[in-house]
Write a protein that holds these residues in place. Structure first.
Motif, PDB file in Angstrom:
ATOM      1  N   CYS A   7       0.842  -1.202   0.000  1.00 23.92           N
ATOM      2  CA  CYS A   7       0.000   0.000   0.000  1.00 23.92           C
ATOM      3  C   CYS A   7       0.872   1.245   0.000  1.00 23.92           C
ATOM      4  O   CYS A   7       1.605   1.506   0.952  1.00 23.92           O
ATOM      5  CB  CYS A   7      -0.904  -0.028   1.233  1.00 23.92           C
ATOM      6  SG  CYS A   7      -1.982   1.397   1.310  1.00 23.92           S
ATOM      7  N   ALA A  31      -2.749  -1.456  -3.077  1.00 23.51           N
ATOM      8  CA  ALA A  31      -3.729  -0.438  -2.669  1.00 23.51           C
ATOM      9  C   ALA A  31      -3.001   0.902  -2.668  1.00 23.51           C
ATOM     10  O   ALA A  31      -1.791   0.954  -2.505  1.00 23.51           O
ATOM     11  CB  ALA A  31      -4.275  -0.747  -1.276  1.00 23.51           C
ATOM     12  N   TYR A  32      -3.793   1.967  -2.888  1.00 23.09           N
ATOM     13  CA  TYR A  32      -3.122   3.279  -3.010  1.00 23.09           C
ATOM     14  C   TYR A  32      -3.531   4.280  -1.920  1.00 23.09           C
ATOM     15  O   TYR A  32      -3.011   5.379  -1.868  1.00 23.09           O
ATOM     16  CB  TYR A  32      -3.360   3.854  -4.403  1.00 23.09           C
ATOM     17  CG  TYR A  32      -2.806   2.924  -5.480  1.00 23.09           C
ATOM     18  CD1 TYR A  32      -1.423   2.918  -5.716  1.00 23.09           C
ATOM     19  CD2 TYR A  32      -3.603   2.036  -6.170  1.00 23.09           C
ATOM     20  CE1 TYR A  32      -0.877   2.057  -6.648  1.00 23.09           C
ATOM     21  CE2 TYR A  32      -3.083   1.178  -7.099  1.00 23.09           C
ATOM     22  CZ  TYR A  32      -1.710   1.185  -7.341  1.00 23.09           C
ATOM     23  OH  TYR A  32      -1.171   0.319  -8.239  1.00 23.09           O
ATOM     24  N   GLU A  36      -8.428   1.921   0.745  1.00 20.47           N
ATOM     25  CA  GLU A  36      -8.362   0.774  -0.173  1.00 20.47           C
ATOM     26  C   GLU A  36      -7.723  -0.417   0.523  1.00 20.47           C
ATOM     27  O   GLU A  36      -8.174  -1.559   0.381  1.00 20.47           O
ATOM     28  CB  GLU A  36      -7.542   1.152  -1.419  1.00 20.47           C
ATOM     29  CG  GLU A  36      -8.310   2.046  -2.381  1.00 20.47           C
ATOM     30  CD  GLU A  36      -7.447   2.417  -3.599  1.00 20.47           C
ATOM     31  OE1 GLU A  36      -7.684   3.495  -4.144  1.00 20.47           O
ATOM     32  OE2 GLU A  36      -6.549   1.626  -3.967  1.00 20.47           O
ATOM     33  N   ALA A  37      -6.678  -0.127   1.301  1.00 18.25           N
ATOM     34  CA  ALA A  37      -5.989  -1.210   2.007  1.00 18.25           C
ATOM     35  C   ALA A  37      -6.960  -1.943   2.920  1.00 18.25           C
ATOM     36  O   ALA A  37      -6.992  -3.181   2.962  1.00 18.25           O
ATOM     37  CB  ALA A  37      -4.826  -0.640   2.812  1.00 18.25           C
ATOM     38  N   LYS A  39     -10.159  -2.177   2.647  1.00 19.83           N
ATOM     39  CA  LYS A  39     -11.096  -2.959   1.817  1.00 19.83           C
ATOM     40  C   LYS A  39     -10.471  -4.286   1.420  1.00 19.83           C
ATOM     41  O   LYS A  39     -11.083  -5.352   1.538  1.00 19.83           O
ATOM     42  CB  LYS A  39     -11.438  -2.169   0.549  1.00 19.83           C
ATOM     43  CG  LYS A  39     -12.712  -1.345   0.695  1.00 19.83           C
ATOM     44  CD  LYS A  39     -13.070  -0.734  -0.659  1.00 19.83           C
ATOM     45  CE  LYS A  39     -13.787   0.593  -0.457  1.00 19.83           C
ATOM     46  NZ  LYS A  39     -13.746   1.401  -1.682  1.00 19.83           N
ATOM     47  N   VAL A  40      -9.209  -4.232   0.937  1.00 23.21           N
ATOM     48  CA  VAL A  40      -8.531  -5.453   0.498  1.00 23.21           C
ATOM     49  C   VAL A  40      -8.426  -6.430   1.657  1.00 23.21           C
ATOM     50  O   VAL A  40      -8.688  -7.627   1.523  1.00 23.21           O
ATOM     51  CB  VAL A  40      -7.132  -5.110  -0.063  1.00 23.21           C
ATOM     52  CG1 VAL A  40      -6.376  -6.398  -0.373  1.00 23.21           C
ATOM     53  CG2 VAL A  40      -7.249  -4.233  -1.303  1.00 23.21           C
TER      54      VAL A  40
END
Lengths: 232, 648
Positions: A7, A31-32, A36-37, A39-40
């Protein structure tokens, strides 16, 4: 097969890391932002997180606090912030390791490997009486063997004795003179240099980055000590 | 518009004014009359007795006149004298024989006998029947007609057939007697009315329609004391020049006197009105000439004192002190001289005065000492860097207060300056830190991708070679940024320092352990020398290691291969000197001072790695731990000495 989440808001850095960590054993997710991280992590079974601190939307520290609410997954912070206070903050809120940018690719790979081994293979850390454990280091006095993150480390008898002395008293600072007296059973006459050299060798064998040791720390002007485990 | 009040009606006021004057004189006249009547017995005697005694006075006067005429043998005059009067008389000798008179024998109501006393011929006795009064006559010639034992009988006709003195007096007495009590009532009423109208004047004085405030204008604005003095002078002049020589003989004089009295009283009423106006306007006291003069004098004195104070303040302190001491000296001298002149028992008085003077002097001296110690304390604290310290200047004055306030302001000024400076340094460091963070991110990619290119198998050897350069230079850039941050933080003191006792020997051992191998690879021989006993200093071990690390790194980079590197620890005068000595690989064509400047390196050609920040950082870190860095360059000989305070 380990799932690793990388990330960072900088796409180039994510790509470079993907190249360095390309391995048949690793499946890489990217992930950016902190969000997002998260979510993953929710959707995938992630075994290790490499995370930048300064990111838009949600920074790495906040994201890590969120992760720690439900998961024990190893998190390595990867950041341009190199101040001691930043490192201490990161480690205190739950990071397992801390790498500053610009990083050395080999070091990143080594630390990832180390964290994965500890998390996946040694997880519970079943304690045997004759086994001394500090972080990823295990010293089996009966077998006279030392393993680092599960992999055997070859030590000379003197190095072994010094390591055993330090591991028996984690957190205690030993002056070079004292170590010499205890190991050699002799009075030191300017031969403490030997101790310093042995310690340096030990560090090179046990530490990923000997200049920034995690376990075998130098207390400058006083002596050496074995750090109590980072997360114990 | 509201209605005019009574006190604002001009006609009424004028009327009241004249009424006051008239009523006053009426009252005075009434009182005079009452007193006169009381003296005559109007309020004691019955009316007939009163009339009898009143008539007796006239009868006596006439009897004497007749007697003196008879003594001068002027009987025909007596006849004419008694003609057309209600008086008749006869003179009888001691046997009661008629000698002279015009008595016709008819019964007359009032009879008075006049005879001479036997023992004193000049003393005539008047017998009215109810009382006897004695009167002295001027000379015997007046009464020579009266023989011894003779009696003169005087008769007054009660019917008052003729209109003469007796009848007039009788009428007046009758009338006065009937009004004697009314006169008292009238006088009292007039007196009360006079007082009321006078009070009304005082109340209405100065009130004008349409004006709320009373103001003294025109004649009413004359200073009250001036007016009073004028009034007194006029009264004295009048008295001395007129009333003192006054006789009620001439009619013109009498009229003049009455007019003057009335005018004087009218003026007195006016005087009271003016006073009332000035009291109401609140100016009677301030308006007084004496008051104005006093005010003028006070203002003048104040001006003089202020001027002198200003002059005194601007004198140098030395002159001020001289003036003060001189004043004291003169005062002492004057007191001694006075004592000498008065022939007082000098020793006793002298002791008392000496004691009193000291009682006054001691607090003054103590005060100055106290203020001085306060100022000294303030100055000392400022000098110690306690810039928030404020001197209490509340009980100071003059120069001392000014000095105290100046000291306070120095503190404030310094505080501001220091804060500004610290803020700007902090901002600088923050800026450098933030910029470094921003640079590091792209730099990471550069380093990583340069590394990837190097690792990438390619048939074009040049690509690998160029990528190597890229990799090396980006690594240099990384080091430069890290050093820049470090230098910035170290020079601004933005690093936490934890001072603990450090054993120099141990640190030296640890350092040698770290560097032994690297030095050996470079062909450098490390020679360490230190005292036999442990040497300790107060330092932050981690920072001190960074100092050692930097210096040994420099040695590795710049020391000539095959030479010895000396690392020695010495104790001199309680201080600990740690020296690093080596022989430079390159010529050191630069001074020691310049070497310590940032971004300067021993070799100007800059053909090795390093950016020249090392020594600057090293010096800053040393200073942060309270140590000093001394640099010596002698040809190719390069020596750095770190000096710290030693501890037991």
């Amino acid at each position: 097969m380990y799932n690793i989440l990388i990330c960072d808001d900088e796409k180039d850095i994510v790509n470079a890391l993907k190249i360095y960590l390309a391995d048949a054993n690793y499946q890489l997710f990217e992930a950016y932002t902190g969000k997002e991280a998260l979510k993953v992590i929710d959707s995938q079974d992630i075994h290790l997180v490499l995370m930048d601190i300064m990111m838009p939307e949600m920074d790495g520290i906040s994201a890590m606090v969120k992760i720690r609410e439900k998961s024990n997954v190893p998190v390595i912070l990867l950041t341009a912030k190199s101040e001691d206070t930043d490192k201490i903050l990161g480690l205190n809120v739950g990071a397992d390791d801390y790498i500053t940018k610009p990083f050395h690719p080999v070091e990143v790979a080594a630390r990832v490997r180390s964290q994965l081994r500890r998390y996946m293979q040694l997880g519970g850390g079943n304690m045997k009486q004759t086994v001394l454990t500090i972080g990823g280091i295990e010293l089996d006095d009966k077998a006279k063997s030392v393993t680092l993150d599960g992999e055997p480390v070859a030590l000379t008898p003197t190095e072994y004795e010094i390591l055993k002395l330090l591991m028996e008293h984690p957190g205690q600072v030993f002056a070079p003179k004292e170590i010499y007296q205890r190991i050699w059973n002799d009075l030191p006459y300017g031969s403490e240099n030997t101790v310093a050299v042995h310690i340096r060798h030990l560090r090179e064998k046990l530490e990923i980055n000997p200049a920034e040791p995690r376990y075998l720390k130098v207390v400058w002007g006083q002596g050496y000590k074995m750090e109590k485990g980072p997360r114990e | 518009m509201r209605k005019k009040r009574l006190t604002e009606r001009f006609v009424l006021k004028v009327f009241a004014y004249f009424m006051t004057v008239i009523l006053f004189f009426g009252t005075v006249a009434g009182i005079v009359g009452i007193v006169a009547m009381a003296e005559e017995g109007f309020y004691e005697k019955r009316m007939d007795k009163l009339i009898e005694s009143g008539l007796s006075d006239i009868a006596w006067r006439k009897g004497i006149d007749i007697l003196s005429m008879l003594s001068d043998d002027m009987e025909e005059y007596v006849e004419r004298y008694c003609e057309d009067t209600n008086l008749q008389y006869q003179v009888l000798d001691e046997q009661g024989t008629y000698q002279a008179g015009n008595y016709n024998g008819r019964s007359l109501n009032y009879v008075y006998n006049i005879y001479a006393r036997e023992d004193a011929p000049l003393l005539l006795v008047m017998d009215t029947g109810s009382e006897t009064t004695s009167h002295v006559v001027d000379s015997r010639s007046h009464t020579s007609f009266m023989g011894e034992g003779w009696v003169m009988k005087l008769y007054v006709d009660k019917s008052f057939f003729y209109e003469d003195e007796f009848s007039k007096m009788f009428e007046i007495y009758i009338q006065l007697y009937s009004v004697r009590y009314y006169l008292i009532g009238l006088t009292v009423v007039m007196g009360i009315l006079c007082i009321i109208s006078f009070i009304f004047q005082l109340c209405s004085a100065g009130r004008r329609y349409g004006e709320e405030e009373v103001r003294a204008k025109g004649i009413a604005a004359i200073p009250f004391d001036l007016l009073s003095v004028g009034a007194v002078v006029i009264v004295i002049l009048l008295w001395e020049g007129f009333f003192d020589h006054f006789y009620w003989h001439s009619l013109s004089e009498t009229i003049l006197a009455v007019v003057l009295l009335v005018a004087g009283f009218a003026a007195a009423v006016g005087y009271c009105i003016i006073w009332a106006i000035q009291v109401k306007a609140g100016t009677w006291w301030k308006n007084m000439l004496i008051c104005q003069i006093l005010r003028g004098i006070t203002a003048g004195c104040r001006f003089c004192i202020r001027g002198m104070t200003a002059v005194f303040r601007n004198l140098p302190n030395l002159v001020q002190a001289l003036i003060g001491l001189g004043g004291l000296f003169i005062a002492e001298m004057v007191v001694l001289a006075l004592l000498g002149m008065l022939y007082l028992p000098i020793t006793g008085a002298l002791a008392i005065i000496w004691f009193l003077e000291k009682i006054i002097l001691i607090p003054v001296v103590l005060y100055f000492a106290l203020i001085n110690s306060k100022l000294a304390e303030g100055g000392r604290r400022l000098a110690d860097g306690e810039l928030d310290y404020q001197i209490d200047t509340g009980r100071m004055f003059g120069n001392l207060k000014e000095q105290g306030e100046n000291l306070n302001r120095i503190g404030e000024g310094l505080n501001v300056a220091v804060e500004e400076r610290m803020k700007s340094e902090r901002l600088k460091t923050e800026l450098i830190t933030n910029v470094s963070h921003d640079i590091k991110t792209p730099l990471t990619s550069i380093i990583n991708y340069a590394d990837l290119i190097v690792e990438e198998p390619t048939e074009n050897a040049r690509i690998t070679e160029y990528a190597e350069v890229l990799k090396r230079q980006s690594a240099r850039l990384k080091k430069l940024i890290e050093d820049l941050m470090e230098a910035s933080k170290a020079s601004t003191g933005n690093i936490e320092v934890h001072m603990v006792p450090c054993e120099v020997g141990v640190l030296l051992t640890q350092t040698m352990g770290e560097y032994e191998q690297r030095l050996a690879e470079l062909g450098l021989e490390l020679v360490a020398r230190q005292p036999d006993h442990p040497v300790r200093i107060m330092a932050d071990g981690k920072l001190l290691w960074r100092v050692f690390d930097n210096l040994l790194n420099n040695i590795c980079k710049y020391a000539m291969g095959g030479t010895r590197v000396y690392l020695t620890v010495e104790e001199r005068d309680g201080k600990v000197a740690i020296a690093f000595k080596n022989i430079s690989k390159y010529p050191l064509d630069i001074s020691a001072e310049e070497l310590k400047e940032r971004f300067v390196r021993g070799d100007r050609s800059r053909h090795t790695e390093g950016n020249g920040l090392g020594l600057s950082i090293t010096q800053s870190l040393t200073q942060l731990q309270g140590g000093e860095l001394e640099l010596t360059v002698d040809g190719d000989f390069f020596k750095v000495v770190l000096v710290f305070e030693g501890i037991e």
